[in-house]
Design a protein around this motif. Structure first.
Motif: not given
Length: 517
Positions: A71-72, A74-79, A281, A284-285, A288
């Motif tokens: 998940y980290l 995913w978060f970094i990539s999406i940001v 976004i 992304a949801v 995930i």
């Protein structure tokens, strides 16, 4: 559109900025007037593909099955991707050629060499390679659907080649008529959403019904074994496992930037990047949720995969459910292929209207269709031959030649995605390093996030292929054939990187040498 007698613009090096050879705008804004919501849907439609179904396993293998680290990633990539979207807002204010997506950004913010390199990459690598590879991915989805109903089914390699060729010719024909292509896009976009919902709901239900702690143990043990035996940098430290997730996630989002060429068609173009960011976004949801459902509901395949893909969500008498899901994934692949070929056709149309970009002349749609056939076939033939003689892969569990072709397609599309993101962030870097351009603090922060993230991903991929080759040459193999296959795979991956760079920049370098001589 100009007549056939119109002379091309002077291409000498002292020519100033690009000028249209007629006074008409490249895009008739009165014909299209996209709202914020319409642009958001366009960004979602150009992003949502089928990569998420196949990339989930590799993400979890890279992180050792650690959901927190996954998940980290995913978060970094999406940001980073959202940062790129918002940077486009700044670039869009300065862009003289907004219809051309990131080609226009590179032309506005970088030098002539980078602009021509970007143009050559899009025209002669990205579009035709994606057209061919996505045609083969369609056939792969067809085989997976058939195998769900008949586990012994194997697509003959000649059928794989023939069906892929027919798919490419079909979409090369209809995409010359934008209105027809858009109807296909709308239909396939709707059908593309069905397997996503099936995967999310089905995975959660299966997890609730069949929960067994031993399954988690099997996942973890198999993942740990895979990471220790890997030729990649990920076997050195979990940190590289986190970085290794970034390229796979970028590939799953590849295509969102296609919507940038349509900002000019909005009522308020400056809202386009924000609409695209919201679309990212939403995607992304969805992604995930799909990845989580696949992990929770799938059963480890002890023969080939430590983490099951969507094919392993159900077993036994319920395999027909996966067959139905795969049928809708086929339509999703048709939509991706349709969208990519349509992007190519529209790019050629726009570049034709400015003779500095493109000098071919099409008197009518029939000539354009013929050109589209030749353009795609020229690439389809060598990629197919290359795939046939690649090596005998076993990762897909199909005909060995099919495996080879699909492995080549994976390598080609991975490098295409990497180069696309590089060219996407080059104009951002151009603005950051240009001291004469006034930049606000928000752009500086977002710009450095974009450039830093893309640079890390590219550097990791480049170093990883050479590290993997050195590891293959030094470690012991029980079967020499396995060593040969791994060597061929890594060497071809390296060669393709330099081939892409060569196609992009060699014409410009040769032209510069001729001028200096």
């Amino acid at each position: 559109m100009a007549s056939a007698k119109t002379k091309p613009a002077n291409l000498h090096k002292n020519q100033p900025a690009i000028t249209h050879h007629n006074k008409e705008p490249l895009v008739d804004k009165k014909k299209f007037s996209y709202s914020f919501f319409a642009m958001m849907l366009l960004a979602i439609g150009s992003t949502v593909g089928v990569g998420i179904y196949y990339k989930t396993a590799s993400l979890l293998e890279n992180t050792g099955g650690n959901l927190i680290v996954t998940y980290l990633a995913w978060f970094i990539s999406i940001v980073a991707i959202i940062a790129i979207c918002l940077c486009m807002g700044f670039l869009n204010k300065r862009n003289k050629y907004p219809e051309l997506s990131y080609i226009g950004y590179v032309r506005s913010e970088n030098n002539e060499g980078l602009f021509r390199g970007c143009k050559n990459f899009v025209l002669w690598v990205l579009i035709p390679v994606y057209n061919t590879c996505f045609g083969y991915y369609c056939v792969q989805a067809i085989e997976e659907s058939a195998k769900a109903f008949d586990s012994d089914f194997v697509m003959p390699f000649y059928a794989n080649i023939l069906i892929a060729f027919v798919i490419i010719i079909y979409f090369s024909t209809i995409c010359v008529w934008p209105s027809l292509a858009e109807k296909h896009n709308r239909a396939t976009s709707f059908l593309r959403a069905i397997p996503l919902l099936m995967c999310i709901i089905g995975g959660i239900i299966i997890f609730g019904v069949n929960f067994d702690h031993n399954n988690w143990t099997n996942h973890e043990a198999a993942l740990d074994k895979l990471r220790r035996e890997s030729n990649s940098l990920i076997h050195l430290t979990p940190f590289f496992g986190l970085i290794a997730c970034f390229p796979a996630i970028l590939f799953a989002f590849d295509g969102f930037y296609f919507a940038a060429g349509s900002f000019v068609r909005m009522k308020n173009p400056q809202k386009g990047p924000w609409a695209m960011a919201v679309g990212v976004i939403v995607v992304a949801v969805i992604y995930i949720l799909v990845a989580t459902a696949i992990l929770l509901g799938s059963i480890p395949n002890q023969d080939s995969r430590a983490v099951g893909s969507y094919q392993d969500l159900v077993v036994g008498d319920q395999r027909w459910v996966i067959g139905i899901m795969a049928l809708f994934i086929i339509f999703g692949m048709f939509g991706v292929t349709n969208g990519n070929i349509l992007f190519g056709v529209e790019t050629f149309r726009l570049m034709y209207k400015d003779r500095r970009f493109f000098t071919f002349n099409f008197a009518n749609n029939k000539e354009f269709v013929l050109f589209n056939y030749i353009y795609n076939i020229i690439y389809f033939i060598p990629i197919t031959i290359f795939g046939i003689f690649y090596f005998e892969a076993t990762s897909y569990g199909s005909d060995p030649i099919n495996n080879s072709i699909w492995n080549v397609a994976d390598t080609l599309t991975n490098w295409c995605g990497t180069f696309s993101f590089l060219f996407l962030t080059i104009p951002i870097a151009g603005v950051l390093f240009n001291k004469s351009i006034k930049k606000n603090l928000r752009f500086k922060i977002l710009g450095w996030i974009s450039v830093g993230f893309t640079s890390i991903v590219t550097l990791y991929l480049f170093v990883d292929v050479f590290y993997a080759l050195s590891r293959i040459l030094t470690k012991e193999y029980d079967d020499p054939k396995d060593r040969y296959q791994d060597i061929v795979s890594q060497v071809i991956t390296i060669v393709l990187f330099f081939f892409f760079a060569g196609v992009s920049f060699t014409p410009t370098l040769l032209k510069s040498k001729r001028r200096s001589a």
